[in-house]
Design a protein around this motif. Structure first.
Motif, PDB file in Angstrom:
ATOM      1  N   ASP A   1       1.351  28.046  43.874  1.00  0.00           N
ATOM      2  CA  ASP A   1       1.782  26.645  43.919  1.00  0.00           C
ATOM      3  C   ASP A   1       2.662  26.258  42.735  1.00  0.00           C
ATOM      4  O   ASP A   1       2.922  25.083  42.511  1.00  0.00           O
ATOM      5  CB  ASP A   1       0.562  25.715  43.960  1.00  0.00           C
TER       6      ASP A   1
ATOM      7  N   ARG B   1       2.224  26.272  39.418  1.00  0.00           N
ATOM      8  CA  ARG B   1       1.586  25.350  38.478  1.00  0.00           C
ATOM      9  C   ARG B   1       1.068  26.117  37.262  1.00  0.00           C
ATOM     10  O   ARG B   1       0.517  27.216  37.376  1.00  0.00           O
ATOM     11  CB  ARG B   1       0.453  24.587  39.164  1.00  0.00           C
TER      12      ARG B   1
ATOM     13  N   GLN C   1      -2.545  27.424  37.179  1.00  0.00           N
ATOM     14  CA  GLN C   1      -2.821  28.630  37.960  1.00  0.00           C
ATOM     15  C   GLN C   1      -2.499  29.884  37.147  1.00  0.00           C
ATOM     16  O   GLN C   1      -3.246  30.869  37.192  1.00  0.00           O
ATOM     17  CB  GLN C   1      -2.007  28.616  39.255  1.00  0.00           C
TER      18      GLN C   1
ATOM     19  N   PRO D   1       4.135  19.195  42.088  1.00  0.00           N
ATOM     20  CA  PRO D   1       2.886  19.455  41.367  1.00  0.00           C
ATOM     21  C   PRO D   1       3.057  19.659  39.871  1.00  0.00           C
ATOM     22  O   PRO D   1       2.165  19.319  39.093  1.00  0.00           O
ATOM     23  CB  PRO D   1       2.347  20.720  42.041  1.00  0.00           C
TER      24      PRO D   1
ATOM     25  N   ASP E   1       6.899  16.269  47.432  1.00  0.00           N
ATOM     26  CA  ASP E   1       7.468  17.578  47.139  1.00  0.00           C
ATOM     27  C   ASP E   1       8.599  17.403  46.125  1.00  0.00           C
ATOM     28  O   ASP E   1       8.850  16.305  45.620  1.00  0.00           O
ATOM     29  CB  ASP E   1       7.926  18.294  48.412  1.00  0.00           C
TER      30      ASP E   1
END
Length: 274
Positions: A125, A127, A130, A238, A256
């Motif tokens: 994703d 990020r 993560q 994100p 988005d």
């Protein structure tokens, strides 16, 4: 407008913090009937000087990290270009080839591939948390992790340091403050005064820029309180959402990674309130 309470029946009042795309967002919201306050909270991202990057590369080579994380495509391009200009490209490539390399997203992976380096893992994703979580599962205490950070402020990979890893950060660019802090400060004041229904962020830098301006004006805590309740926060993508949360703001709307999508998401949220 001053002191006017937010209401689903009223015209939405939007605070726009973007600098480069600010005019585009203002126009898009106004076309949809919104009342907009434009207060840029940053002046844009600026590359650091070659001497600073050269010193960072020399430090990287000296540390011989076992792990390397790339956060942004822009950052990797700037890092590679500075390494080329200062005669350090080969040394940088060798350091990366001797490390286990991961990337936050496809753009960062593309920047690595320009150096002939392929990441073993890419965050699904895109990020930071993560990447940090993946590294925390693999890195042992005392091992060196080098991270190309996006220069947007905050403390990325701070939790990884708490695990005992040695984290070396490289920031090929930094976010500059706005040339005129007045409009951004007025936006912060409007949020505190209840004059806005939503504040929009197009980058993590913009969120941290608002926090910096608010703190300088002595209203940082009050802005954080407003952006955790009566004033909604809208973030594009994100990564920006994480930046807003890191600045202390609760994200209500996360679209988005497109300006148009952010505008539509905000207007849809407002319509649903009715």
């Amino acid at each position: 407008m001053k002191g006017e309470p937010a209401s689903p029946e009223s015209v939405i009042r939007v605070g726009v913090t973007a600098a480069r795309k600010g005019a585009e967002l203002v126009t898009a919201f106004e076309r949809r009937g919104a009342r907009v306050l434009h207060g840029p909270t940053l002046g844009g991202d600026r590359p650091v000087d070659d001497d600073t990057i050269a010193a960072a590369i020399d430090r990287l080579v000296e540390l011989r990290p076992l792990w390397f994380a790339a956060s942004t495509g822009m950052g990797m391009r700037l890092l590679a270009a500075a390494a080329e200009r200062t005669g350090r490209r080969d040394a940088l490539v060798r350091a990366l080839q001797n490390a286990t390399v991961v990337a936050r997203g496809q753009k960062a992976a593309g920047g690595l591939k320009r150096l002939g380096v392929t990441p073993v893992w890419i965050a699904p994703d895109e990020r930071d948390f993560q990447v940090e979580a993946w590294l925390a599962e693999h890195v042992r205490t005392g091992e060196v992790v080098a991270v190309q950070v996006h220069g947007a402020g905050g403390d990325p990979y701070g939790k990884l340091m708490e695990t005992g890893a040695i984290v070396e950060k490289l920031a090929p660019y930094v976010s500059a403050p706005p040339d005129d802090p007045g409009p951004g400060t007025r936006l912060a004041e409007a949020a505190v005064a209840g004059e806005l229904d939503v504040v929009t962020f197009m980058s993590p830098s913009a969120a941290h820029g608002l926090a910096t301006l608010a703190d300088a004006a002595g209203i940082g805590d009050r802005v954080r309180e407003a952006l955790n309740g009566p004033v909604a926060v809208a973030a594009v993508g994100p990564v920006t959402g994480d930046g807003a949360r890191d600045a202390g703001y609760a994200v209500t709307i996360e679209s988005d990674n497109r300006a148009g999508a952010l505008v539509r998401a905000v207007m849809s949220w407002w319509a649903d309130r009715g």
